[in-house]
Motif scaffolding. Structure first.
Motif, PDB file in Angstrom:
ATOM      1  N   LEU A 226     -40.197  -0.285  78.836  1.00  0.00           N
ATOM      2  CA  LEU A 226     -39.677   0.378  77.642  1.00  0.00           C
ATOM      3  C   LEU A 226     -38.173   0.410  77.808  1.00  0.00           C
ATOM      4  CD1 LEU A 226     -40.156   1.965  74.995  1.00  0.00           C
ATOM      5  CD2 LEU A 226     -40.164   4.052  76.384  1.00  0.00           C
ATOM      6  N   THR A 227     -37.456  -0.286  76.930  1.00  0.00           N
ATOM      7  CA  THR A 227     -36.006  -0.381  77.064  1.00  0.00           C
ATOM      8  C   THR A 227     -35.320   0.426  75.972  1.00  0.00           C
ATOM      9  OG1 THR A 227     -35.602  -2.283  75.618  1.00  0.00           O
ATOM     10  CG2 THR A 227     -36.359  -2.751  77.861  1.00  0.00           C
ATOM     11  N   ARG A 228     -34.121   0.852  76.266  1.00  0.00           N
ATOM     12  CA  ARG A 228     -33.361   1.623  75.276  1.00  0.00           C
ATOM     13  C   ARG A 228     -32.856   0.720  74.162  1.00  0.00           C
ATOM     14  NH1 ARG A 228     -28.648   4.082  73.514  1.00  0.00           N
ATOM     15  NH2 ARG A 228     -28.877   6.343  73.253  1.00  0.00           N
ATOM     16  N   GLU A 229     -32.438  -0.479  74.507  1.00  0.00           N
ATOM     17  CA  GLU A 229     -31.783  -1.359  73.544  1.00  0.00           C
ATOM     18  C   GLU A 229     -32.761  -2.185  72.716  1.00  0.00           C
ATOM     19  OE1 GLU A 229     -31.177  -1.244  76.777  1.00  0.00           O
ATOM     20  OE2 GLU A 229     -29.132  -0.511  77.016  1.00  0.00           O
ATOM     21  N   TYR A 230     -33.902  -2.587  73.308  1.00  0.00           N
ATOM     22  CA  TYR A 230     -34.778  -3.557  72.655  1.00  0.00           C
ATOM     23  C   TYR A 230     -36.204  -3.047  72.448  1.00  0.00           C
ATOM     24  CZ  TYR A 230     -30.907  -6.308  74.501  1.00  0.00           C
ATOM     25  OH  TYR A 230     -29.660  -6.770  74.833  1.00  0.00           O
ATOM     26  N   GLY A 231     -36.492  -1.808  72.778  1.00  0.00           N
ATOM     27  CA  GLY A 231     -37.856  -1.323  72.673  1.00  0.00           C
ATOM     28  C   GLY A 231     -38.717  -1.895  73.787  1.00  0.00           C
ATOM     29  N   ARG A 232     -39.938  -2.291  73.450  1.00  0.00           N
ATOM     30  CA  ARG A 232     -40.825  -2.865  74.458  1.00  0.00           C
ATOM     31  C   ARG A 232     -40.395  -4.293  74.786  1.00  0.00           C
ATOM     32  NH1 ARG A 232     -45.941  -0.794  75.525  1.00  0.00           N
ATOM     33  NH2 ARG A 232     -46.221  -2.651  76.803  1.00  0.00           N
ATOM     34  N   MET A 233     -40.438  -4.605  76.067  1.00  0.00           N
ATOM     35  CA  MET A 233     -40.053  -5.934  76.507  1.00  0.00           C
ATOM     36  C   MET A 233     -40.815  -6.254  77.789  1.00  0.00           C
ATOM     37  SD  MET A 233     -36.198  -7.483  77.080  1.00  0.00           S
ATOM     38  CE  MET A 233     -35.811  -6.620  78.604  1.00  0.00           C
ATOM     39  N   SER A 234     -41.236  -7.502  77.926  1.00  0.00           N
ATOM     40  CA  SER A 234     -41.857  -7.973  79.159  1.00  0.00           C
ATOM     41  C   SER A 234     -40.921  -8.963  79.823  1.00  0.00           C
ATOM     42  CB  SER A 234     -43.207  -8.645  78.872  1.00  0.00           C
ATOM     43  OG  SER A 234     -44.131  -7.708  78.355  1.00  0.00           O
ATOM     44  N   VAL A 235     -40.817  -8.870  81.137  1.00  0.00           N
ATOM     45  CA  VAL A 235     -39.959  -9.776  81.905  1.00  0.00           C
ATOM     46  C   VAL A 235     -40.744 -10.315  83.093  1.00  0.00           C
ATOM     47  CG1 VAL A 235     -37.818  -8.590  81.241  1.00  0.00           C
ATOM     48  CG2 VAL A 235     -39.036  -7.866  83.311  1.00  0.00           C
ATOM     49  N   VAL A 236     -40.222 -11.379  83.666  1.00  0.00           N
ATOM     50  CA  VAL A 236     -40.809 -11.972  84.865  1.00  0.00           C
ATOM     51  C   VAL A 236     -39.875 -11.719  86.039  1.00  0.00           C
ATOM     52  CG1 VAL A 236     -41.519 -14.108  86.009  1.00  0.00           C
ATOM     53  CG2 VAL A 236     -42.025 -13.768  83.590  1.00  0.00           C
ATOM     54  N   TRP A 237     -40.443 -11.257  87.149  1.00  0.00           N
ATOM     55  CA  TRP A 237     -39.661 -11.105  88.375  1.00  0.00           C
ATOM     56  C   TRP A 237     -40.288 -11.977  89.446  1.00  0.00           C
ATOM     57  CZ3 TRP A 237     -40.883  -8.034  93.050  1.00  0.00           C
ATOM     58  CH2 TRP A 237     -39.819  -8.036  93.965  1.00  0.00           C
ATOM     59  N   ARG A 238     -39.479 -12.842  90.010  1.00  0.00           N
ATOM     60  CA  ARG A 238     -39.933 -13.718  91.087  1.00  0.00           C
ATOM     61  C   ARG A 238     -39.669 -13.025  92.416  1.00  0.00           C
ATOM     62  NH1 ARG A 238     -37.426 -18.031  87.658  1.00  0.00           N
ATOM     63  NH2 ARG A 238     -39.176 -18.909  86.477  1.00  0.00           N
ATOM     64  N   VAL A 239     -40.740 -12.780  93.151  1.00  0.00           N
ATOM     65  CA  VAL A 239     -40.630 -12.058  94.421  1.00  0.00           C
ATOM     66  C   VAL A 239     -39.833 -12.900  95.405  1.00  0.00           C
ATOM     67  CG1 VAL A 239     -41.900 -10.969  96.300  1.00  0.00           C
ATOM     68  CG2 VAL A 239     -42.871 -10.990  93.977  1.00  0.00           C
ATOM     69  N   PRO A 240     -38.716 -12.356  95.909  1.00  0.00           N
ATOM     70  CA  PRO A 240     -37.908 -13.163  96.836  1.00  0.00           C
ATOM     71  C   PRO A 240     -38.606 -13.338  98.178  1.00  0.00           C
ATOM     72  CG  PRO A 240     -37.051 -10.935  96.707  1.00  0.00           C
ATOM     73  CD  PRO A 240     -38.128 -11.038  95.669  1.00  0.00           C
ATOM     74  N   LYS A 241     -38.268 -14.439  98.845  1.00  0.00           N
ATOM     75  CA  LYS A 241     -38.801 -14.648 100.184  1.00  0.00           C
ATOM     76  C   LYS A 241     -38.247 -13.584 101.121  1.00  0.00           C
ATOM     77  CE  LYS A 241     -39.392 -19.650  99.714  1.00  0.00           C
ATOM     78  NZ  LYS A 241     -39.026 -20.977 100.243  1.00  0.00           N
ATOM     79  N   GLN A 242     -38.998 -13.282 102.174  1.00  0.00           N
ATOM     80  CA  GLN A 242     -38.612 -12.226 103.105  1.00  0.00           C
ATOM     81  C   GLN A 242     -37.223 -12.492 103.670  1.00  0.00           C
ATOM     82  OE1 GLN A 242     -41.434 -11.623 106.204  1.00  0.00           O
ATOM     83  NE2 GLN A 242     -40.551  -9.690 106.892  1.00  0.00           N
ATOM     84  N   GLY A 243     -36.409 -11.438 103.644  1.00  0.00           N
ATOM     85  CA  GLY A 243     -35.062 -11.559 104.192  1.00  0.00           C
ATOM     86  C   GLY A 243     -34.004 -11.897 103.167  1.00  0.00           C
ATOM     87  N   ARG A 244     -34.429 -12.313 101.970  1.00  0.00           N
ATOM     88  CA  ARG A 244     -33.457 -12.636 100.932  1.00  0.00           C
ATOM     89  C   ARG A 244     -33.132 -11.399 100.110  1.00  0.00           C
ATOM     90  NH1 ARG A 244     -34.701 -18.676  98.485  1.00  0.00           N
ATOM     91  NH2 ARG A 244     -34.634 -19.780 100.491  1.00  0.00           N
ATOM     92  N   GLY A 245     -32.013 -11.451  99.424  1.00  0.00           N
ATOM     93  CA  GLY A 245     -31.582 -10.321  98.611  1.00  0.00           C
ATOM     94  C   GLY A 245     -32.329 -10.253  97.302  1.00  0.00           C
ATOM     95  N   GLY A 246     -31.822  -9.462  96.406  1.00  0.00           N
ATOM     96  CA  GLY A 246     -32.445  -9.308  95.097  1.00  0.00           C
ATOM     97  C   GLY A 246     -33.181  -7.995  94.983  1.00  0.00           C
ATOM     98  N   ALA A 247     -33.789  -7.790  93.833  1.00  0.00           N
ATOM     99  CA  ALA A 247     -34.520  -6.557  93.579  1.00  0.00           C
ATOM    100  C   ALA A 247     -35.708  -6.438  94.535  1.00  0.00           C
ATOM    101  CB  ALA A 247     -35.000  -6.528  92.143  1.00  0.00           C
TER     102      ALA A 247
END
Length: 241
Positions: free
Chosen positions: A25-46
Motif C-alpha cells: 500500500l503506497t502513499r503515492e500510487y495506492g496498491r502496487m506489486s513489485v518484484v524483489w530479487r533476493v541477493p546472494k549471501q554477502g551482497r548488499g541490497g534490501a
C-alpha cells in the motif's frame, strides 16, 4: 523509469527460486506489486526482514515496461518498530491487519489520506503502552471512512436497526436479512466513537470483541467485491481474554 514510494508491506509471495512478489500500500500510487530479487549471501541490497507484514518502507523501484512489475532497486525502513514484530500479541494483530488491508484496499488508487491514517495508526500501536485489545476494532471501523462506506452516526436514535448493506441506521428493519437488531446496532454506534486515545476505556469481553469483528468482516464483505474470509482471524480470535 524509477519510482520512489513510501509504502506499507501487505503480503509477500515467493516467485521462482530467488524472487518475491511484494504487495504494497503506497502513499503515492495506492496498491502496487513489485518484484524483489533476493541477493546472494554477502551482497548488499534490501534484506528479507524488511518485507515483513506492515513494515513501513521507502522503496525505489524500476518499471521497465507497462506490462511488467516494477523491480525493487532500493529499500529502507522508514519507521522502525519497537514492539510490533517482537510482541507475540501485537504480531498476531499485525498479521490480521495486513491480511485485512490486502483485501480491503485491493482496488485503491493513490489515496494519501488513507495511507496516512494507516501509517499513523501502526506507529501509534507499536509505541502504545496502554491496553490495546480494541485496536483492530477501531482500525477496521475507521478504515471504512476512507473507502466510502462509513456509517453516519447522526442518523442514530436509540432502538434503531443497522442496515449493513446501506450502511445506515433505520427505525424499522430492512426487508433483507443483512441488518443488526437494536442491541447490536448500539454496539456499532459505540464503536464509531472509539479512537486510539479512548479505546482502553471500552471494556469488552473476548466474546463481545470477536462478535464485533465478525460483524465488521460481514460489513466489509457486503461493500467490497471478493472480500474473502481472513485466514488470520482464526488465530486472532483466541488471543485476547
Amino acid at each position: 523509469m524509477l519510482i520512489k514510494s513510501r509504502c506499507i508491506v501487505l503480503r509477500t509471495v515467493k516467485y521462482g527460486d530467488r524472487s518475491l512478489i511484494i504487495d504494497l500500500l503506497t502513499r503515492e500510487y495506492g496498491r502496487m506489486s513489485v518484484v524483489w530479487r533476493v541477493p546472494k549471501q554477502g551482497r548488499g541490497g534490501a534484506r528479507r526482514q524488511y518485507f515483513q507484514p506492515l513494515s513501513i518502507l521507502e522503496v525505489v523501484s524500476d518499471r521497465r515496461s507497462a506490462t511488467s512489475l516494477p523491480v525493487v532497486k532500493e529499500a529502507r525502513i522508514a519507521e522502525p518498530y519497537d514492539t510490533m514484530q517482537t510482541d507475540s500479541v501485537k504480531s498476531c494483530v499485525a498479521f490480521f491487519i495486513a491480511e485485512f488491508l490486502c483485501l480491503a484496499t485491493r482496488a485503491e488508487q493513490g489515496n494519501p489520506y488513507l495511507y496516512d491514517f494507516v501509517e499513523r495508526s501502526l506507529v501509534w500501536y507499536d509505541a502504545s503502552l496502554v491496553a490495546v485489545a480494541n485496536f483492530h476494532l477501531m482500525f477496521m471501523m475507521r478504515v471504512s471512512r476512507f473507502l466510502g462506506f462509513y456509517p453516519n452516526i447522526d442518523d442514530y436514535s436509540e432502538g434503531d436497526y443497522f442496515d449493513l448493506r446501506a450502511g445506515l441506521f433505520t427505525s424499522v428493519p430492512p426487508i433483507h436479512s443483512d441488518f443488526l437488531r437494536p442491541d447490536e446496532a448500539g454496539n456499532i454506534r459505540s464503536l464509531m466513537r472509539m479512537t486510539a486515545s479512548n479505546m482502553h476505556l471500552f471494556r469488552l469481553s473476548r466474546t463481545q470483541r470477536n462478535n464485533i469483528v465478525e460483524v465488521l468482516l460481514r460489513f466489509y464483505s457486503l461493500h467490497i467485491p471478493d472480500f474473502r474470509p481472513l485466514k488470520s482471524w482464526d488465530v486472532l480470535k483466541e488471543v485476547f481474554d
